[in-house]
Design a protein around this motif. Structure first.
Motif, PDB file in Angstrom:
ATOM      1  N   ARG A  74      -4.910   3.667  -7.011  1.00  0.00           N
ATOM      2  CA  ARG A  74      -3.493   3.795  -7.019  1.00  0.00           C
ATOM      3  C   ARG A  74      -3.269   4.995  -7.714  1.00  0.00           C
ATOM      4  NH1 ARG A  74      -4.987   0.017 -10.450  1.00  0.00           N
ATOM      5  NH2 ARG A  74      -3.467  -0.660 -12.089  1.00  0.00           N
ATOM      6  N   GLN A 105       0.864  -1.234  -0.102  1.00  0.00           N
ATOM      7  CA  GLN A 105       0.076   0.003   0.052  1.00  0.00           C
ATOM      8  C   GLN A 105       1.008   1.219  -0.103  1.00  0.00           C
ATOM      9  OE1 GLN A 105      -2.548  -0.710   3.401  1.00  0.00           O
ATOM     10  NE2 GLN A 105      -4.383  -0.452   2.124  1.00  0.00           N
ATOM     11  N   LEU A 149       2.568   1.557  -3.258  1.00  0.00           N
ATOM     12  CA  LEU A 149       1.529   2.251  -4.302  1.00  0.00           C
ATOM     13  C   LEU A 149       1.265   3.644  -4.272  1.00  0.00           C
ATOM     14  CD1 LEU A 149      -1.159  -0.907  -4.334  1.00  0.00           C
ATOM     15  CD2 LEU A 149       0.299   0.013  -6.429  1.00  0.00           C
ATOM     16  N   THR A 183      -7.783   0.318  -2.285  1.00  0.00           N
ATOM     17  CA  THR A 183      -6.449   0.678  -2.737  1.00  0.00           C
ATOM     18  C   THR A 183      -6.042   0.695  -4.242  1.00  0.00           C
ATOM     19  OG1 THR A 183      -5.675  -0.161  -0.609  1.00  0.00           O
ATOM     20  CG2 THR A 183      -3.772   0.213  -2.000  1.00  0.00           C
TER      21      THR A 183
END
Lengths: 204, 204
Positions: free
Chosen positions: A158, A121, A124, A154
């Motif tokens: 992105r 995460q 990204l 997520t």
């Protein structure tokens, strides 16, 4: 063998170029062989484009070293020595994530898997890589260790141009819904069905 | 993720070791993505084992240069310079087979395909390689350019320990019958369905 011809041209307000360059979420699922090998074959294309490629292996044990890892380390070395291709990072949960201070993760796989996902995460959000291979990532999702809604959100949010390839059996329907490209590998025949064991060069 | 446990142990007179080391004929077929990328991913494992790996591309045009080819040439270079991994050969029908004196093969694809197959037959008889990737090989068979019975017989009679991976849609039932490992790649979702064109790093 795709010829690059779209089935139809959508009325989505994007130019062909914008549409072409849209980063993809890809999923290789199904019970057949070839989910991971295909993901690594794809990573060769990314390396050749000079992309930064990062592999995150979520399930394979530390002892299980894939031939692909050695090959990618060799290719990453070429990038470091003379700039050929892209940079390669290969991270394994089984041996403890490389960025983590925790030595082994045998005690708490769930925590280790979540730690891996948190790192992904963060990367990204930072637009660290051109291609992320999340190998065997469907399992920690299916075991409830990582929240699929959070994954989908997520991925949808992105930034930039980051491709993500996810492999593993029984991909969550929400993951399939969120993906741009989904392939199911189906076993028609496997040597283990006739009593043959896995062998080097084929299974690892 | 195969754990190396056979489903049952057959009464075939072979030891586990003999059975384990039996060379394989593998087929990646179906309409989905990942047939060739998975074959090349497998070839990374062969390279890492130090096997001589030979790729024969039967259909892609000479202009269509896959990222995998560049990556494998880089890996083959490492083998030549310091002995890392195995030797790599990459042959393309589209640009005229490298061993052939014929410049272009645009005039007679059928003859070129058969010439490629004859070369593979000769190499199998000589035990030249540890792994042969016959990419898109189902097409010249299905178009009647190469006789499937001859292919099956040649594969069955090949000496030593030579693995063969064949890719392409609509694999002939005789080929599937002859293979040890068959995977079907099924398209669940593809960006071209929503009007997206192929892009670098993903399709080539």
């Amino acid at each position: 063998m795709p010829q690059g011809k779209p089935a139809y041209v959508p009325d989505d307000g994007l130019t062909t170029r914008q549409r072409r360059n849209r980063p993809l979420v890809m999923v290789n699922t199904g019970d057949g062989k070839g989910k991971s090998t295909s993901a690594f074959g794809l990573a060769l294309r990314g390396w050749n484009q000079g992309w930064s490629v990062a592999v995150f292996q979520f399930v394979k044990s530390a002892k299980w070293r894939l031939g692909e890892q050695s090959a990618f380390e060799a290719l990453g070395g070429l990038h470091e020595s003379d700039g050929t291709g892209g940079a390669i990072e290969w991270h394994k949960m089984g041996s403890g994530w490389s960025w983590s201070r925790k030595a082994g993760t045998d005690e708490d796989h769930a925590a280790a898997a979540l730690e891996g996902w948190r790192e992904i995460q963060a990367r990204l959000a930072d637009e660290r890589h051109g291609l992320y291979v999340l190998d065997e990532f469907t399992y920690p999702i299916n075991w409830g260790w990582i929240d699929v809604d959070e994954v989908v959100e997520t991925l949808a949010d992105r930034p930039g141009r980051q491709h993500v390839m996810i492999t593993g059996r029984r991909a969550d329907p929400k993951l399939i819904e969120a993906a741009d490209l989904v392939t199911e590998m189906t076993k028609i025949k496997h040597p283990m069905d006739t009593g043959q064991k896995g062998q080097r060069g084929i299974e690892w």
